[in-house]
Design a protein around this motif. Structure first.
Motif, mmCIF file in Angstrom:
data_model
loop_
_atom_site.group_PDB
_atom_site.id
_atom_site.type_symbol
_atom_site.label_atom_id
_atom_site.label_comp_id
_atom_site.label_asym_id
_atom_site.label_seq_id
_atom_site.Cartn_x
_atom_site.Cartn_y
_atom_site.Cartn_z
ATOM 1 N N ASN A 66 -1.333 5.731 5.846
ATOM 2 C CA ASN A 66 -2.639 5.417 5.271
ATOM 3 C C ASN A 66 -3.499 6.664 5.111
ATOM 4 O OD1 ASN A 66 -2.249 2.640 5.015
ATOM 5 N ND2 ASN A 66 -2.898 2.241 7.111
ATOM 6 N N LEU A 67 -3.462 7.550 6.102
ATOM 7 C CA LEU A 67 -4.251 8.780 6.029
ATOM 8 C C LEU A 67 -3.758 9.689 4.912
ATOM 9 C CD1 LEU A 67 -4.535 9.503 9.854
ATOM 10 C CD2 LEU A 67 -6.444 8.933 8.337
ATOM 11 N N THR A 68 -2.439 9.798 4.777
ATOM 12 C CA THR A 68 -1.880 10.632 3.707
ATOM 13 C C THR A 68 -2.239 10.071 2.340
ATOM 14 O OG1 THR A 68 -0.018 11.271 5.123
ATOM 15 C CG2 THR A 68 0.232 11.622 2.764
ATOM 16 N N LEU A 69 -2.151 8.760 2.200
ATOM 17 C CA LEU A 69 -2.500 8.137 0.921
ATOM 18 C C LEU A 69 -3.991 8.257 0.634
ATOM 19 C CD1 LEU A 69 -0.223 4.963 0.973
ATOM 20 C CD2 LEU A 69 0.043 7.022 -0.417
ATOM 21 N N LEU A 70 -4.828 8.251 1.677
ATOM 22 C CA LEU A 70 -6.251 8.510 1.457
ATOM 23 C C LEU A 70 -6.452 9.911 0.902
ATOM 24 C CD1 LEU A 70 -8.029 6.950 4.592
ATOM 25 C CD2 LEU A 70 -8.356 6.293 2.196
ATOM 26 N N GLY A 71 -5.710 10.881 1.457
ATOM 27 C CA GLY A 71 -5.806 12.246 0.960
ATOM 28 C C GLY A 71 -5.352 12.352 -0.480
ATOM 29 N N GLU A 94 -9.882 -3.329 4.034
ATOM 30 C CA GLU A 94 -9.861 -3.709 2.629
ATOM 31 C C GLU A 94 -9.885 -2.473 1.735
ATOM 32 O OE1 GLU A 94 -10.943 -6.968 5.115
ATOM 33 O OE2 GLU A 94 -11.814 -4.967 4.967
ATOM 34 N N THR A 95 -10.646 -1.464 2.167
ATOM 35 C CA THR A 95 -10.720 -0.220 1.416
ATOM 36 C C THR A 95 -9.357 0.454 1.351
ATOM 37 O OG1 THR A 95 -13.028 0.135 2.069
ATOM 38 C CG2 THR A 95 -11.794 2.067 1.362
ATOM 39 N N VAL A 96 -8.653 0.511 2.482
ATOM 40 C CA VAL A 96 -7.356 1.168 2.538
ATOM 41 C C VAL A 96 -6.323 0.430 1.695
ATOM 42 C CG1 VAL A 96 -5.417 1.676 4.079
ATOM 43 C CG2 VAL A 96 -7.742 2.308 4.741
ATOM 44 N N ARG A 97 -6.331 -0.884 1.731
ATOM 45 C CA ARG A 97 -5.384 -1.665 0.906
ATOM 46 C C ARG A 97 -5.581 -1.346 -0.576
ATOM 47 N NH1 ARG A 97 -7.081 -6.377 4.044
ATOM 48 N NH2 ARG A 97 -5.672 -6.674 5.804
ATOM 49 N N PHE A 98 -6.826 -1.343 -1.004
ATOM 50 C CA PHE A 98 -7.125 -1.039 -2.403
ATOM 51 C C PHE A 98 -6.662 0.373 -2.749
ATOM 52 C CE2 PHE A 98 -9.942 0.839 -5.589
ATOM 53 C CZ PHE A 98 -9.860 -0.084 -6.617
ATOM 54 N N ASN A 99 -6.929 1.320 -1.861
ATOM 55 C CA ASN A 99 -6.555 2.712 -2.115
ATOM 56 C C ASN A 99 -5.042 2.870 -2.205
ATOM 57 O OD1 ASN A 99 -7.199 5.748 -2.052
ATOM 58 N ND2 ASN A 99 -5.753 5.518 -0.384
ATOM 59 N N ASN A 100 -4.296 2.233 -1.305
ATOM 60 C CA ASN A 100 -2.843 2.373 -1.303
ATOM 61 C C ASN A 100 -2.229 1.909 -2.615
ATOM 62 O OD1 ASN A 100 -3.109 3.299 1.295
ATOM 63 N ND2 ASN A 100 -2.275 1.475 2.280
ATOM 64 N N ILE A 101 -2.729 0.806 -3.126
ATOM 65 C CA ILE A 101 -2.207 0.271 -4.392
ATOM 66 C C ILE A 101 -2.500 1.229 -5.537
ATOM 67 C CG2 ILE A 101 -2.448 -1.589 -6.083
ATOM 68 C CD1 ILE A 101 -3.074 -3.468 -3.696
ATOM 69 N N THR A 102 -3.729 1.701 -5.610
ATOM 70 C CA THR A 102 -4.108 2.566 -6.735
ATOM 71 C C THR A 102 -3.422 3.929 -6.660
ATOM 72 O OG1 THR A 102 -6.097 3.270 -5.521
ATOM 73 C CG2 THR A 102 -6.343 1.460 -7.092
ATOM 74 N N VAL A 103 -3.144 4.424 -5.451
ATOM 75 C CA VAL A 103 -2.447 5.708 -5.322
ATOM 76 C C VAL A 103 -1.040 5.613 -5.902
ATOM 77 C CG1 VAL A 103 -1.400 7.304 -3.672
ATOM 78 C CG2 VAL A 103 -3.772 6.628 -3.400
ATOM 79 N N VAL A 104 -0.321 4.542 -5.565
ATOM 80 C CA VAL A 104 1.030 4.354 -6.096
ATOM 81 C C VAL A 104 0.984 4.299 -7.623
ATOM 82 C CG1 VAL A 104 2.979 2.766 -6.235
ATOM 83 C CG2 VAL A 104 1.901 3.222 -4.025
ATOM 84 N N ILE A 105 0.025 3.569 -8.153
ATOM 85 C CA ILE A 105 -0.091 3.440 -9.607
ATOM 86 C C ILE A 105 -0.323 4.801 -10.258
ATOM 87 C CG2 ILE A 105 -1.527 2.529 -11.476
ATOM 88 C CD1 ILE A 105 -2.022 0.056 -9.716
ATOM 89 N N LYS A 106 -1.250 5.582 -9.729
ATOM 90 C CA LYS A 106 -1.589 6.811 -10.439
ATOM 91 C C LYS A 106 -0.537 7.904 -10.264
ATOM 92 C CE LYS A 106 -4.933 8.605 -7.028
ATOM 93 N NZ LYS A 106 -6.344 8.982 -6.884
ATOM 94 N N ALA A 124 -7.320 3.229 -12.651
ATOM 95 C CA ALA A 124 -7.066 2.820 -11.265
ATOM 96 C C ALA A 124 -7.120 4.026 -10.337
ATOM 97 C CB ALA A 124 -5.705 2.137 -11.157
ATOM 98 N N GLY A 125 -6.532 5.142 -10.784
ATOM 99 C CA GLY A 125 -6.504 6.336 -9.957
ATOM 100 C C GLY A 125 -7.876 6.909 -9.697
#
Length: 484
Positions: free
Chosen positions: A33-38, A188-200, A331-332
């Motif tokens: 999660n931390l890496t995907l936030l970065g 909820e913030t992290v879930r949203f971020n993880n999805i959008t990171v994969v997409i972008k 999304a990204g």
């Protein structure tokens, strides 16, 4: 009196704060999660927006060198951040690190600087988000009125201009929407971020892969345009200025360090997530800038949605990719806005807990356990900036704030190695003093390459900060009261 301005927090005090639960934040974040936030914060405006602006105004196709230079400076700073993050796992990032090494006044300076960094970073990306949304809607024949779809002001080499628009409504809309999500909770913030990171990330790889076959080598000639006689306008000075302008694109690992008190194992995971996210994003940045400047002449890239422009110029062979790229980019950019909003609220949260800002910024919601007041106030001012200012001006302000923060962190490592040589370190910056000295030097050189107007705005911002500090923060400082 002067001595009080440089009062420090000891490592023992900071460790006690980190291990207590008095701040009321919940620990939900693991390494992934931390890496995907970065990555979520780093892969954004730098690729999707400012690559084109910096290429057209400063470096031309040599914007690739600008990204590499910025990445080198970020790697040096990132190694220093990693040591601090492992030693001092508290929200607050460079602000908290400065408190431990240079004292309260410098902590305030860097904290106020981080407010500038995150406020204008989020606003910059929101303006870019607006550009891609407008481009996407135009593909379906939907056009928003110009008065509601662009900044009221424009800023270029000739100075300020009035556009006739009222407000950039899409930019305001996305900031308000994501502010509401942040209030609801970190999970909820992290879930949203993880999805959008994969997409972008998928979208960026698609652009690089399919764009390679639509490159026109003549667009790279000259690869380093001749300097026009003005510092920062092409030539090697343009490469240097370009690296300073796009530097803010790498602030993702800075945002990671602001979530220390929400990390499950911060001493292990924070350093790794900082370096992982920086490595992944640097490779993608260089690839995108290479393909983008090969597909479209750099003189045409000063637009809010340069990748969308490149796809459209690719003709029928890339037309199918256009909606995918634009949806992925939208999304990204959303995840970048989300993470940078998160970072700023945590800076406010830490400063308020130390008594340097008003108590309301330190309050957490009784149900959601989020700093809701600081989130709402941050969202309001960010939406205001995004609605009225142009992207080029916002990007320059972010860069100088980021560079200053990184330089201070590098210097802080030198100080901490001298004052606390035997303190336990879960991660150690290698090759000290070479790495921190060179990191600070690279940052300062890039700061000096930025336009003089950017420096003047930084000075004005800092002057406002000193008024707040000496008018409120100094009188209510928790550290000062503790040492009376």
């Amino acid at each position: 009196m002067i001595k009080d301005l440089f009062i420090k927090k000891t490592l023992a005090q900071l460790d006690e704060e980190a291990n207590s639960n008095k701040h009321g934040l919940k620990r939900h974040l693991g390494l992934m999660n931390l890496t995907l936030l970065g990555i979520g914060s780093v892969i954004g405006a730098g690729i999707f927006v400012l690559t084109g602006t910096a290429a057209q105004m400063h470096a031309g196709p040599a914007i690739i060198f600008s990204f590499i230079l910025s990445a080198f400076g970020c790697l040096l700073a990132g190694l220093c951040y990693a040591e601090f993050a492992a030693m001092i796992p508290l929200s607050g990032s460079a602000y908290t690190y400065s408190y431990a090494t240079m004292g309260e006044l410098m902590a305030w300076v860097i904290g106020w600087d981080l407010v500038l960094e995150y406020l204008f970073s989020t606003a910059t990306v929101a303006v870019g988000w607006s550009g891609y949304v407008l481009s996407f809607l135009a593909d379906f024949g939907i056009y928003l009125p110009a008065s509601m779809a662009q900044s009221p002001f424009e800023y270029d080499q000739a100075g300020w201009h009035v556009t006739g628009a009222f407000i950039n409504f899409p930019a305001v809309f996305i900031v308000v929407l994501l502010t509401a999500l942040l209030v609801v909770g970190i999970k909820e913030t992290v879930r949203f971020n993880n999805i959008t990171v994969v997409i972008k990330v998928v979208v960026v790889l698609l652009f690089i892969g399919f764009g390679l076959s639509h490159i026109h080598p003549e667009n790279w000639t000259p690869f380093i345009p001749q300097n026009t006689g003005v510092w920062g306008h092409y030539g090697w000075s343009g490469i240097l200025t370009g690296s300073g302008v796009i530097f803010f694109a790498y602030i993702g690992f800075d945002a990671v360090s602001t979530t220390s008190q929400e990390a499950i194992n911060p001493k292990r995971d924070l350093p790794l997530s900082i370096l992982f996210s920086l490595l992944v994003c640097t490779v993608l940045y260089v690839g995108v800038s290479f393909v983008l400047t090969g597909m479209v002449n750099y003189k045409e890239l000063n637009v809010a949605a340069p990748i969308a422009l490149a796809i459209d110029r690719g003709g029928q062979g890339l037309r199918w990719l256009s909606p995918i790229i634009k949806i992925g980019t939208i999304a990204g950019l959303s995840s970048v806005i989300l993470v940078t909003l998160l970072g700023q609220t945590r800076i406010f949260f830490s400063m308020a807990h130390d008594g340097l800002l008003w108590k309301c910024f330190a309050k957490t919601h009784s149900k959601f356990k989020t700093p809701h007041y600081s989130t709402l106030i941050t969202g309001f001012f960010t939406a205001l900036m995004a609605g009225i200012f142009p992207i080029g001006l916002l990007g320059e302000l972010v860069s100088i704030g980021t560079l200053l923060a990184f330089a201070i962190v590098c210097i802080g490592i030198l100080i901490l190695r001298k004052t606390e040589p035997d303190a336990p370190r879960a991660f150690k910056t290698p090759w000290v003093p070479f790495v921190p000295v060179l990191g600070a030097l690279v940052c300062f050189i890039q700061m000096l390459s930025l336009p003089i107007d950017t420096w003047l705005r930084l000075i004005i911002w800092m002057a406002i900060g000193f008024v707040i500090y000496f008018g409120y923060g100094r009188k209510h400082s928790v550290a000062r009261k503790r040492n009376r």
